[in-house]
Motif scaffolding. Structure first.
Motif, mmCIF file in Angstrom:
data_model
loop_
_atom_site.group_PDB
_atom_site.id
_atom_site.type_symbol
_atom_site.label_atom_id
_atom_site.label_comp_id
_atom_site.label_asym_id
_atom_site.label_seq_id
_atom_site.Cartn_x
_atom_site.Cartn_y
_atom_site.Cartn_z
ATOM 1 N N ALA A 118 0.835 -1.206 0.000
ATOM 2 C CA ALA A 118 0.000 0.000 0.000
ATOM 3 C C ALA A 118 0.870 1.257 0.000
ATOM 4 C CB ALA A 118 -0.944 -0.005 1.206
ATOM 5 N N ARG A 119 1.932 1.256 0.800
ATOM 6 C CA ARG A 119 2.842 2.414 0.822
ATOM 7 C C ARG A 119 3.494 2.613 -0.543
ATOM 8 N NH1 ARG A 119 3.856 0.204 5.869
ATOM 9 N NH2 ARG A 119 5.751 -0.833 5.128
ATOM 10 N N ALA A 120 3.885 1.532 -1.188
ATOM 11 C CA ALA A 120 4.502 1.638 -2.513
ATOM 12 C C ALA A 120 3.500 2.178 -3.528
ATOM 13 C CB ALA A 120 5.040 0.279 -2.957
ATOM 14 N N GLU A 121 2.260 1.714 -3.469
ATOM 15 C CA GLU A 121 1.232 2.251 -4.369
ATOM 16 C C GLU A 121 1.047 3.744 -4.148
ATOM 17 O OE1 GLU A 121 -2.010 -1.196 -5.390
ATOM 18 O OE2 GLU A 121 -2.282 -0.086 -3.529
ATOM 19 N N GLU A 122 0.927 4.139 -2.885
ATOM 20 C CA GLU A 122 0.687 5.546 -2.582
ATOM 21 C C GLU A 122 1.850 6.423 -3.036
ATOM 22 O OE1 GLU A 122 -0.350 5.725 1.571
ATOM 23 O OE2 GLU A 122 -2.166 4.516 1.254
ATOM 24 N N ARG A 123 3.058 5.931 -2.844
ATOM 25 C CA ARG A 123 4.259 6.708 -3.182
ATOM 26 C C ARG A 123 4.535 6.711 -4.682
ATOM 27 N NH1 ARG A 123 7.347 3.867 -0.313
ATOM 28 N NH2 ARG A 123 8.069 2.521 -1.995
ATOM 29 N N GLU A 124 4.497 5.536 -5.314
ATOM 30 C CA GLU A 124 4.960 5.419 -6.694
ATOM 31 C C GLU A 124 3.847 5.545 -7.731
ATOM 32 O OE1 GLU A 124 7.237 1.816 -7.026
ATOM 33 O OE2 GLU A 124 8.264 2.238 -5.137
ATOM 34 N N GLU A 125 2.634 5.269 -7.334
ATOM 35 C CA GLU A 125 1.546 5.250 -8.309
ATOM 36 C C GLU A 125 0.526 6.362 -8.030
ATOM 37 O OE1 GLU A 125 -1.209 1.774 -10.395
ATOM 38 O OE2 GLU A 125 -0.150 1.325 -8.542
ATOM 39 N N PHE A 126 -0.032 6.386 -6.842
ATOM 40 C CA PHE A 126 -1.136 7.308 -6.565
ATOM 41 C C PHE A 126 -0.721 8.768 -6.647
ATOM 42 C CE2 PHE A 126 -3.413 4.053 -3.596
ATOM 43 C CZ PHE A 126 -3.535 3.179 -4.649
ATOM 44 N N SER A 127 0.412 9.111 -6.050
ATOM 45 C CA SER A 127 0.828 10.523 -6.064
ATOM 46 C C SER A 127 1.069 10.999 -7.490
ATOM 47 C CB SER A 127 2.067 10.733 -5.199
ATOM 48 O OG SER A 127 3.151 9.999 -5.717
ATOM 49 N N ARG A 128 1.577 10.133 -8.319
ATOM 50 C CA ARG A 128 1.832 10.508 -9.715
ATOM 51 C C ARG A 128 0.531 10.556 -10.513
ATOM 52 N NH1 ARG A 128 6.571 6.739 -11.424
ATOM 53 N NH2 ARG A 128 6.515 8.009 -13.302
ATOM 54 N N LEU A 129 -0.412 9.685 -10.185
ATOM 55 C CA LEU A 129 -1.729 9.751 -10.848
ATOM 56 C C LEU A 129 -2.446 11.051 -10.497
ATOM 57 C CD1 LEU A 129 -3.000 6.079 -10.491
ATOM 58 C CD2 LEU A 129 -2.443 7.273 -12.622
ATOM 59 N N ARG A 130 -2.290 11.497 -9.260
ATOM 60 C CA ARG A 130 -2.909 12.766 -8.851
ATOM 61 C C ARG A 130 -2.414 13.905 -9.730
ATOM 62 N NH1 ARG A 130 -5.537 14.163 -4.534
ATOM 63 N NH2 ARG A 130 -4.755 12.541 -3.180
ATOM 64 N N ASP A 131 -1.136 13.896 -10.023
ATOM 65 C CA ASP A 131 -0.553 14.949 -10.855
ATOM 66 C C ASP A 131 -0.940 14.809 -12.326
ATOM 67 O OD1 ASP A 131 0.690 15.923 -8.575
ATOM 68 O OD2 ASP A 131 2.595 14.896 -8.995
ATOM 69 N N ALA A 132 -1.213 13.592 -12.768
ATOM 70 C CA ALA A 132 -1.468 13.341 -14.188
ATOM 71 C C ALA A 132 -2.915 13.597 -14.606
ATOM 72 C CB ALA A 132 -1.085 11.896 -14.533
ATOM 73 N N PHE A 133 -3.835 13.666 -13.643
ATOM 74 C CA PHE A 133 -5.253 13.781 -13.986
ATOM 75 C C PHE A 133 -5.914 14.944 -13.268
ATOM 76 C CE2 PHE A 133 -4.200 9.371 -14.848
ATOM 77 C CZ PHE A 133 -4.718 9.227 -16.122
ATOM 78 N N SER A 134 -6.904 15.518 -13.920
ATOM 79 C CA SER A 134 -7.662 16.624 -13.335
ATOM 80 C C SER A 134 -8.590 16.103 -12.245
ATOM 81 C CB SER A 134 -8.499 17.313 -14.422
ATOM 82 O OG SER A 134 -9.544 16.442 -14.836
ATOM 83 N N ASP A 135 -9.166 17.024 -11.477
ATOM 84 C CA ASP A 135 -10.138 16.652 -10.446
ATOM 85 C C ASP A 135 -11.290 15.866 -11.063
ATOM 86 O OD1 ASP A 135 -8.586 17.996 -8.588
ATOM 87 O OD2 ASP A 135 -9.906 19.752 -8.488
ATOM 88 N N ALA A 136 -11.798 16.334 -12.187
ATOM 89 C CA ALA A 136 -12.935 15.668 -12.841
ATOM 90 C C ALA A 136 -12.550 14.260 -13.295
ATOM 91 C CB ALA A 136 -13.426 16.491 -14.027
ATOM 92 N N GLN A 137 -11.349 14.107 -13.816
ATOM 93 C CA GLN A 137 -10.905 12.782 -14.248
ATOM 94 C C GLN A 137 -10.752 11.840 -13.052
ATOM 95 O OE1 GLN A 137 -7.456 14.339 -16.336
ATOM 96 N NE2 GLN A 137 -8.262 13.556 -18.293
ATOM 97 N N ARG A 138 -10.228 12.358 -11.953
ATOM 98 C CA ARG A 138 -10.070 11.525 -10.752
ATOM 99 C C ARG A 138 -11.424 11.142 -10.166
ATOM 100 N NH1 ARG A 138 -6.219 15.400 -9.628
ATOM 101 N NH2 ARG A 138 -7.359 16.045 -7.761
ATOM 102 N N ARG A 139 -12.398 12.028 -10.255
ATOM 103 C CA ARG A 139 -13.761 11.684 -9.806
ATOM 104 C C ARG A 139 -14.350 10.598 -10.710
ATOM 105 N NH1 ARG A 139 -14.008 17.228 -8.914
ATOM 106 N NH2 ARG A 139 -15.096 17.572 -10.877
ATOM 107 N N ALA A 140 -14.137 10.704 -12.004
ATOM 108 C CA ALA A 140 -14.631 9.675 -12.936
ATOM 109 C C ALA A 140 -13.965 8.330 -12.652
ATOM 110 C CB ALA A 140 -14.390 10.109 -14.375
#
Length: 188
Positions: A118-140
């Protein structure tokens, strides 16, 4: 029993997944501190949450990360390897009596592995996904994750991993798992 995750009070996919990681940590603690019937029930809740959470990540989040993030293939490959190992360990635990002496030791090893994952996902995947997508895209994406969870298997199936395998094998496995859950709950 309804899926724990579908009632999450968040709309952003990253917040949703982090909320679920917190629920997973809490359920590991509850299983470890409980005994008897309470431990068994908490363990079944943990198994269900892990199964639907990982299925949704494999169907929705990892494919998006694979395509959208630089180095996404490697990031996702590492997470899938961790998930496969966790599913195998969880399957073994699921076959044990929660009162067996070895159960808690094996649960602790799984907990360490799942929380590191879970820590690896949050650090390596989720934080970068937050930067790659808009609020609307993340809600979708959160809506897509919730939809995937609604039809996900409720037990680990190590052989059904990845978006394609989940989409093909997931629905019949989910029907069987949910029927077993209803029977188990009715016999309590």
């Amino acid at each position: 029993m309804s899926a724990v995750t579908t009632n999450a009070p968040v709309q952003d996919v990253i917040e949703l997944l982090r909320f679920q990681h917190e629920q997973i940590r809490d359920l590991f603690d509850l299983v470890g501190k409980s005994s008897g019937r309470a431990r068994e029930e908490a363990f079944h809740r943990l198994v269900r949450l892990l199964a639907v959470h990982e299925t949704a990540e494999e169907e929705i989040v990892h494919p998006v990360a694979r395509r959208a993030l630089p180095g996404g293939e490697e990031i996702v490959a590492d997470r899938l390897a961790e998930e496969r190992a966790a599913k195998e360990a969880l399957t073994e635990l699921y076959g044990m009596d929660t009162g067996e002496p070895e159960f808690l030791a094996r649960l602790d090893r799984l907990r360490d592995d799942v929380l590191a994952h879970a820590r690896a996902e949050e650090r390596e995947e989720f934080s970068r996904l937050r930067d790659a997508f808009s609020d609307a895209q993340r809600r979708a994406l959160a809506g897509a994750v919730k939809a995937a969870e609604a039809s996900a298997p409720t037990r680990p199936h190590p052989g059904a991993q990845g978006a394609g395998a989940n989409l093909l094998a997931g629905p019949p496995l989910a029907v069987m798992d949910r029927a077993r859950d209803l029977i188990r709950d009715a016999l309590k």
